[in-house]
Write a protein that holds these residues in place. Structure first.
Motif, short mmCIF file in Angstrom:
data_model
loop_
_atom_site.label_atom_id
_atom_site.label_comp_id
_atom_site.label_asym_id
_atom_site.label_seq_id
_atom_site.Cartn_x
_atom_site.Cartn_y
_atom_site.Cartn_z
N CYS A 195 55.11 40.39 30.49
CA CYS A 195 53.91 39.93 30.73
C CYS A 195 52.98 40.35 29.56
CB CYS A 195 53.28 40.87 32.00
SG CYS A 195 53.78 40.36 33.46
N PRO A 196 51.84 39.66 29.25
CA PRO A 196 51.02 39.60 28.30
C PRO A 196 50.25 40.91 28.73
CG PRO A 196 50.63 37.34 29.10
CD PRO A 196 51.64 38.17 30.05
N ASP A 197 49.92 41.66 27.46
CA ASP A 197 48.99 42.82 27.72
C ASP A 197 47.46 42.56 27.36
OD1 ASP A 197 48.95 42.58 25.08
OD2 ASP A 197 49.70 44.45 24.35
N GLU A 198 47.25 41.29 27.15
CA GLU A 198 45.85 41.08 27.11
C GLU A 198 45.51 39.56 27.87
OE1 GLU A 198 43.32 42.29 25.54
OE2 GLU A 198 44.33 43.74 24.05
N PHE A 211 54.32 45.52 39.42
CA PHE A 211 54.29 44.13 40.25
C PHE A 211 55.60 44.34 41.28
CE2 PHE A 211 56.59 40.17 41.28
CZ PHE A 211 55.62 39.37 41.69
N SER A 212 55.15 43.92 42.47
CA SER A 212 56.12 44.21 43.59
C SER A 212 56.15 42.77 44.22
CB SER A 212 55.72 45.01 44.67
OG SER A 212 55.49 46.36 44.00
N GLY A 213 57.20 42.28 44.75
CA GLY A 213 57.44 41.30 45.58
C GLY A 213 57.40 41.76 47.16
N VAL A 214 56.91 40.80 48.04
CA VAL A 214 56.78 41.45 49.36
C VAL A 214 57.37 40.52 50.45
CG1 VAL A 214 54.96 41.59 51.34
CG2 VAL A 214 54.55 42.33 48.99
N SER A 215 58.15 41.15 51.07
CA SER A 215 58.87 40.25 52.12
C SER A 215 58.64 40.24 53.71
CB SER A 215 60.35 40.74 52.16
OG SER A 215 61.35 40.07 53.23
N ARG A 216 58.31 38.98 54.21
CA ARG A 216 58.04 38.95 55.80
C ARG A 216 56.78 39.33 56.11
NH1 ARG A 216 62.97 38.74 58.87
NH2 ARG A 216 64.39 36.72 57.76
N GLN A 217 55.62 39.36 55.15
CA GLN A 217 54.49 39.84 55.71
C GLN A 217 53.94 38.43 56.00
OE1 GLN A 217 52.73 42.55 56.70
NE2 GLN A 217 54.67 43.66 56.05
N PRO A 218 52.98 38.30 56.83
CA PRO A 218 52.72 36.72 57.44
C PRO A 218 52.00 36.08 56.35
CG PRO A 218 51.98 38.50 59.09
CD PRO A 218 52.29 39.19 57.88
N THR A 219 51.08 36.92 55.48
CA THR A 219 50.49 36.11 54.08
C THR A 219 50.84 36.52 53.06
OG1 THR A 219 48.60 36.23 55.70
CG2 THR A 219 48.20 35.38 53.62
N LEU A 220 50.90 37.99 52.67
CA LEU A 220 51.14 38.47 51.64
C LEU A 220 52.59 38.36 50.93
CD1 LEU A 220 49.87 40.28 49.30
CD2 LEU A 220 50.97 42.18 50.48
N ASP A 221 52.61 37.90 49.60
CA ASP A 221 53.96 37.54 48.76
C ASP A 221 54.31 38.59 47.69
OD1 ASP A 221 55.73 35.63 50.29
OD2 ASP A 221 53.81 34.06 49.91
N SER A 222 53.05 39.00 46.97
CA SER A 222 53.44 39.64 45.95
C SER A 222 52.02 40.66 45.59
CB SER A 222 53.58 39.01 44.61
OG SER A 222 52.53 38.32 44.14
N VAL A 223 52.23 41.52 44.94
CA VAL A 223 51.11 42.62 44.51
C VAL A 223 51.27 42.97 43.00
CG1 VAL A 223 49.93 44.92 44.96
CG2 VAL A 223 51.44 43.74 46.46
N ALA A 224 50.18 42.74 42.24
CA ALA A 224 50.15 43.15 40.85
C ALA A 224 49.14 44.22 40.29
CB ALA A 224 50.06 41.75 40.11
N LEU A 225 49.40 45.12 39.77
CA LEU A 225 48.53 46.11 39.49
C LEU A 225 47.83 45.79 38.04
CD1 LEU A 225 50.29 49.23 40.86
CD2 LEU A 225 48.60 47.68 42.13
N TYR A 226 47.04 45.12 37.74
CA TYR A 226 46.33 44.64 36.77
C TYR A 226 46.00 45.75 35.70
CZ TYR A 226 46.73 39.68 36.43
OH TYR A 226 47.48 38.37 36.41
N HIS A 227 45.57 46.87 36.16
CA HIS A 227 45.07 48.09 35.44
C HIS A 227 46.14 48.78 34.69
CE1 HIS A 227 45.85 49.26 39.34
NE2 HIS A 227 45.84 50.76 39.05
N ARG A 228 47.37 48.51 35.10
CA ARG A 228 48.42 49.01 34.35
C ARG A 228 49.27 47.95 33.75
NH1 ARG A 228 50.75 52.65 39.70
NH2 ARG A 228 48.76 53.47 40.22
N LEU A 229 48.54 46.72 33.46
CA LEU A 229 49.17 45.65 32.81
C LEU A 229 48.35 45.20 31.53
CD1 LEU A 229 50.37 42.96 35.39
CD2 LEU A 229 51.63 43.82 33.66
N GLU A 230 47.24 44.64 31.98
CA GLU A 230 46.52 44.11 30.96
C GLU A 230 45.29 45.01 30.46
OE1 GLU A 230 44.59 40.18 32.04
OE2 GLU A 230 46.59 39.42 32.18
N ASN A 231 45.11 45.20 29.20
CA ASN A 231 44.09 46.05 28.61
C ASN A 231 42.62 46.09 29.01
OD1 ASN A 231 46.42 46.88 26.93
ND2 ASN A 231 45.67 45.64 25.22
#
Ligand code: FAD
Length: 508
Positions: A240-243, A353-373
């Motif tokens: 993933c890009p860091d910016e 980054f996490s994928g999510v299985s079988r929640q009615p709506t949510l499919d993924s979660v990304a923690l941007y403060h640990r990814l992009e500057n």
């Protein structure tokens, strides 16, 4: 090279050259022009290649900023400006064509940082870890089967192994001939997998293509299983890009095109296309006109169908293209993106980054403060966190704010500590611009060439004769569309690459 890659190489799992490129002058022998409509990955990939070969290229982008579904723009928050984005993206390592475009702005791709593994979360079963498998097949598949708590030996014995063979036997023609009329759901059901294995191993994967399994072609699922897991030596690992994408990608790519004599015009939407004696004229929504010898339409499927419908001359110039638009222009289901700026952080051991299985709506979660500057700096300054939630194929007609809240509540069920965090800012969006890969759609899917001279298509819904998907398909079709123009003008074409062209058990 790892042992799995050595083994993979011996059975032909490696980068393949789909188009060797070359075959002409390094620069066009005589001045000529091209217009690219759409400044996302597809359009900018085409523009980069055309500009480098001396074609005077103009990119017309309707939005104020480049990038389309990988776009990024400044957002005014209560405590200052932050860049917001269209959503978290995984840059897989077998995205050879997209990476070759990105190498123009960063030859070492230093802005791409590895994401070390990613789990699939479930409210019912323990998380399943992806991304830390041996990179190449068949060892990655064997390791997945051996390690996965979702699939035990007894399950493997009970499943219908014959039904699973097509997943290992992808063939660019045969798979579509046999499975395009079947749904991905029917294919998965035929495997007789235990519910847990289906949920944890397959459903998260198929959701990532922005289509419901019940409305997605089984052939596409097989093709993507091959492209991401069984056909490439890089495996499921991604970077993933860091910016933010504007800083890391779009501003440098626009500078690259401009430096090579091209022009990038944002905030101007093409409204109509007309054939001229020596090329094409595009009339924009603001009444301005652009003419060029060649045109690449690199817009999302609904926008392509709308532009074709608003161009009556195409009925005579490109009847096949016109006939395909009503079906092609139907986007997949809506997707939702919600970026939350929170007043505290989730647990330190939560994956970036996490994928999510079988929640009615949510499919993924990304923690941007640990990814992009920029998000990292905001979090350090405020003690908060920047968390982005995605739903890839959601219920139509639900407002973005409500989908965002549903996703937040579902996240709190998976990560209870998130419930204690106060929302400081929220930016939520719901859109339907992803291509649909409906059963039976392959035969009518347009390719990069149209039946009109000098008119080409690019984008992630456009057909390729080699394995590709999502961002990589956008870049590959952008380059392929540019290659048609370069060859017509006597300039050297650009190489196009892909993974192993057919499955491990397929007869070529
Ligand atoms: C939330 C989300 C997450 C994703 N995650 C991933 C991922 O992890 N990995 C991955 O590989 N892919 C991912 N994707 C898919 C990826 O974003 C797309 O495949 C890719 O960006 C499509 O690029 P494109 O150039 O084909 O189309 P677009 O990005 O849609 O670009 C088309 C451009 O055309 C412009 N346009 C439309 N109409 C006109 C007009 N009339 N005149 C001028 N311009 C016009 C649009 O504004 C847009 O900028 C994700 C997508 C989303 C939405």
């Amino acid at each position: 090279m790892t042992l799995s890659q050595v083994v993979g190489r011996l059975i032909g799992v490696r980068e393949h050259l789909v188009d060797p490129g070359g075959g002409g002058a390094p620069r066009v022998p005589r001045p000529t022009t091209a217009l690219v409509v759409g400044g996302g990955i597809a359009g900018m990939s085409a523009a980069v290649v055309l500009a480098e070969r001396g074609i005077r290229v103009t990119v017309l982008e309707a939005a104020p900023t480049l990038g389309g579904r990988l776009g990024a723009w400044p957002e005014a928050l209560a405590d200052g400006i932050q860049v917001n984005e269209h959503g978290f993206h995984a840059f897989f390592r077998q995205y050879y064509n997209w990476r070759s475009i990105l190498r123009r702005i960063d030859p070492a791709l230093a802005f791409l940082k590895p994401v070390d593994g990613y789990p699939v979360l479930s409210g019912r079963w323990p998380a399943e870890e992806f991304g830390r498998l041996p990179p190449a097949p068949p060892m990655n598949l064997l390791a997945l089967l051996a390690r996965s708590p979702s699939l035990r030996l007894a399950d493997l014995r009970r499943m219908d192994r014959d039904a699973a063979l097509p997943l290992l036997s992808y063939h660019p023609a045969g798979t579509y001939a046999e499975f395009d009329d079947t749904t991905a759901d029917a294919l998965l059901t035929s495997l007789r997998l235990p519910d847990r294995a289906r949920a944890m191993l397959f459903e998260v994967f198929s959701h990532s293509f922005f289509n419901h399994e019940t409305a997605m072609s089984a052939a596409e699922l097989i093709a993507q299983f091959h492209f991401y897991l069984l056909g490439n030596p890089e495996g499921l690992a991604f970077d993933c890009p860091d910016e933010d994408y504007a800083t890391a990608i779009w501003q440098p790519l626009a500078r690259h095109v401009t430096r090579h004599g091209g022009r990038v015009v944002t905030g101007v939407a093409a409204a109509r296309l007309d054939r001229q004696p020596d090329g094409w004229r595009v009339t924009a929504a603001d009444g301005s006109r652009y003419t060029a010898r060649h045109v690449v339409l690199a817009v999302d499927p609904p926008a392509l169908a709308a532009l074709v419908a608003a161009s009556p001359g195409l009925v005579a110039q490109a009847p096949r293209l016109v006939a395909r638009m009503p079906a092609f222009g139907q986007a997949g289901p809506p997707y939702a993106v919600a970026r939350y700026w929170l007043d505290g952080d989730v647990r330190a051991d939560r994956a970036v980054f996490s994928g999510v299985s079988r929640q009615p709506t949510l499919d993924s979660v990304a923690l941007y403060h640990r990814l992009e500057n920029e998000s990292r700096r905001w979090a350090e300054r405020t003690g908060g966190s920047v968390v982005e939630l995605h739903a890839y194929a959601c219920e139509p007609g639900v407002p973005a704010g409500e989908l965002a809240e549903r996703m937040r509540v579902e996240l709190c069920r998976l990560w209870p500590e998130a419930a204690g965090l106060r929302v400081r800012e929220l930016r939520a969006r719901v859109e339907a611009r992803a291509p649909a890969f409906a059963p039976g759609s392959h035969a009518g899917r347009p390719g990069t060439r149209t039946d009109a001279k000098g008119l080409y298509l690019a984008g992630d819904g456009i057909r390729t004769e080699f394995p590709s998907a999502l961002m990589e398909r956008s870049a590959a079709t952008g380059i392929s569309a540019a290659n048609h123009i370069l060859r017509a003008e006597g300039a050297a074409a650009e190489p196009v690459r892909s993974v192993r062209p057919h499955g491990l058990l397929a007869r070529p």
